[in-house]
Motif scaffolding. Structure first.
Motif, PDB file in Angstrom:
ATOM      1  N   LYS A   1       0.864  -1.184   0.000  1.00  0.00           N
ATOM      2  CA  LYS A   1       0.000   0.000   0.000  1.00  0.00           C
ATOM      3  C   LYS A   1       0.893   1.224   0.000  1.00  0.00           C
ATOM      4  N   ASN A   2       0.614   2.187  -0.903  1.00  0.00           N
ATOM      5  CA  ASN A   2       1.390   3.425  -0.892  1.00  0.00           C
ATOM      6  C   ASN A   2       0.760   4.360   0.134  1.00  0.00           C
ATOM      7  N   THR A   3       1.165   4.197   1.400  1.00  0.00           N
ATOM      8  CA  THR A   3       0.537   4.947   2.490  1.00  0.00           C
ATOM      9  C   THR A   3       0.921   6.416   2.449  1.00  0.00           C
ATOM     10  N   PRO A   4      -0.009   7.303   2.856  1.00  0.00           N
ATOM     11  CA  PRO A   4       0.355   8.728   2.919  1.00  0.00           C
ATOM     12  C   PRO A   4       1.488   8.927   3.925  1.00  0.00           C
ATOM     13  N   HIS A   5       2.146  10.082   3.826  1.00  0.00           N
ATOM     14  CA  HIS A   5       3.227  10.376   4.771  1.00  0.00           C
ATOM     15  C   HIS A   5       2.695  10.354   6.203  1.00  0.00           C
ATOM     16  N   GLN A   6       3.538   9.903   7.111  1.00  0.00           N
ATOM     17  CA  GLN A   6       3.144   9.773   8.506  1.00  0.00           C
ATOM     18  C   GLN A   6       3.303  11.082   9.270  1.00  0.00           C
ATOM     19  N   VAL A   7       4.012  12.050   8.656  1.00  0.00           N
ATOM     20  CA  VAL A   7       4.328  13.284   9.373  1.00  0.00           C
ATOM     21  C   VAL A   7       3.041  13.973   9.831  1.00  0.00           C
ATOM     22  N   GLY A   8       2.997  14.344  11.090  1.00  0.00           N
ATOM     23  CA  GLY A   8       1.834  15.074  11.616  1.00  0.00           C
ATOM     24  C   GLY A   8       0.718  14.171  12.093  1.00  0.00           C
ATOM     25  N   LEU A   9       0.854  12.839  11.910  1.00  0.00           N
ATOM     26  CA  LEU A   9      -0.203  11.933  12.363  1.00  0.00           C
ATOM     27  C   LEU A   9       0.062  11.496  13.794  1.00  0.00           C
ATOM     28  N   SER A  10      -1.027  11.258  14.550  1.00  0.00           N
ATOM     29  CA  SER A  10      -0.888  10.774  15.916  1.00  0.00           C
ATOM     30  C   SER A  10      -0.514   9.292  15.886  1.00  0.00           C
ATOM     31  N   GLY A  11      -0.166   8.738  17.054  1.00  0.00           N
ATOM     32  CA  GLY A  11       0.200   7.322  17.134  1.00  0.00           C
ATOM     33  C   GLY A  11      -0.870   6.410  16.585  1.00  0.00           C
ATOM     34  N   ASP A  12      -2.143   6.660  16.968  1.00  0.00           N
ATOM     35  CA  ASP A  12      -3.248   5.821  16.504  1.00  0.00           C
ATOM     36  C   ASP A  12      -3.425   5.922  14.994  1.00  0.00           C
TER      37      ASP A  12
END
Ligand SMILES: [Zn+2]
Length: 253
Positions: free
Chosen positions: A175-186
């Protein structure tokens, strides 16, 4: 013959001198002039914060003071990870961020060599003879636009230093996941859930070997946990993790 070799020697000498004049060695982080190539200037090197003992034997998080050899961090007790041990070379601060940024977006193999040397020290407990180095994969679309995977470069640098094999195809990102930057742990956990799959032939490729997963930065650990789950599903019995940098909350990042 003799003349040929002296021309080669002269060429090499000229080449070296010209290269040094055209591209004098600069700090890998801030571009200040330095004496030798593949190094940091003294100021950047002092800003780099190594993660050394005492640390959590599971997560590799640094402890303020030694709590005894088997003392685990509160995080490791509250939420035991699927991997056995994680080790990181440095705290993710400004200098580490600059290095990782250049490693990711520039074609700078000398950076992988530098980071690899620090990772080889930080992960010294993990280099058993049965280990295989597996980089955290990029999705092929992102790999195409970036041209190379920084974690594969780090794994190859580590492979040269430790003599261990590297298997970049053992696990893939489906899966080409969106960038994780700015996302919470959950949100990060949901983002990467099911994003990875072990190679259909992973059991035969593993041959009972222990996996050491290689990543550039560990943030919340959501990615390395998701990759570890995929590897265990594919038949891996033991997974350890090594990264160049790691976010340490409460540190002066
Ligand atoms: Zn510098």
């Amino acid at each position: 013959m003799e003349m040929g070799s002296s021309i080669v020697k002269t060429g090499r000498w000229l080449g070296g001198t010209l290269l040094d004049q055209l591209y004098p060695p600069v700090c890998l982080s801030c571009d200040a002039p330095v004496a030798t190539a593949d190094a940091l200037c003294s100021q950047c090197f002092r800003s780099l914060r190594s993660i050394t003992a005492p640390l959590c034997p599971v997560l590799g998080l640094p402890f303020e003071a030694s709590l005894g050899p088997d003392a685990r961090s509160a995080e490791a007790i509250a939420d035991p990870p699927p991997f056995e041990r994680a080790r990181s070379a440095v705290v993710y601060n400004d200098v580490a961020r600059a290095l990782v940024g250049k490693l990711k977006y520039g074609d700078r193999p000398e950076l992988a060599r530098f980071c690899g040397r620090l990772m080889a020290q930080a992960g010294h407990e993990l280099w058993g003879p049965d280990a295989v180095l597996v980089p955290v994969p990029l999705h092929r679309v992102r790999l195409f636009s970036r041209r190379y995977n920084q974690s594969t470069e780090l794994a190859r640098a580590l492979g040269r230093l430790t003599g261990l094999p590297v298997d970049p195809a053992l696990v893939r990102r489906r899966k080409n996941t969106p960038h994780q930057v700015g996302l919470s742990g959950d949100a990060r956990r949901r983002n990467v859930a099911g994003a990875f799959a072990a190679h259909p032939d992973s059991l035969r490729r593993l041959k009972g070997r222990r996996v050491v997963l290689v990543d550039d930065v560990i943030t919340t650990g959501a990615t390395i946990k998701a990759v570890t789950h995929a590897l265990i599903k594919g038949g891996a019995e033991r997974v350890d993790v090594v990264s160049f940098a790691r976010v340490v909350t409460g540190s002066d990042a």
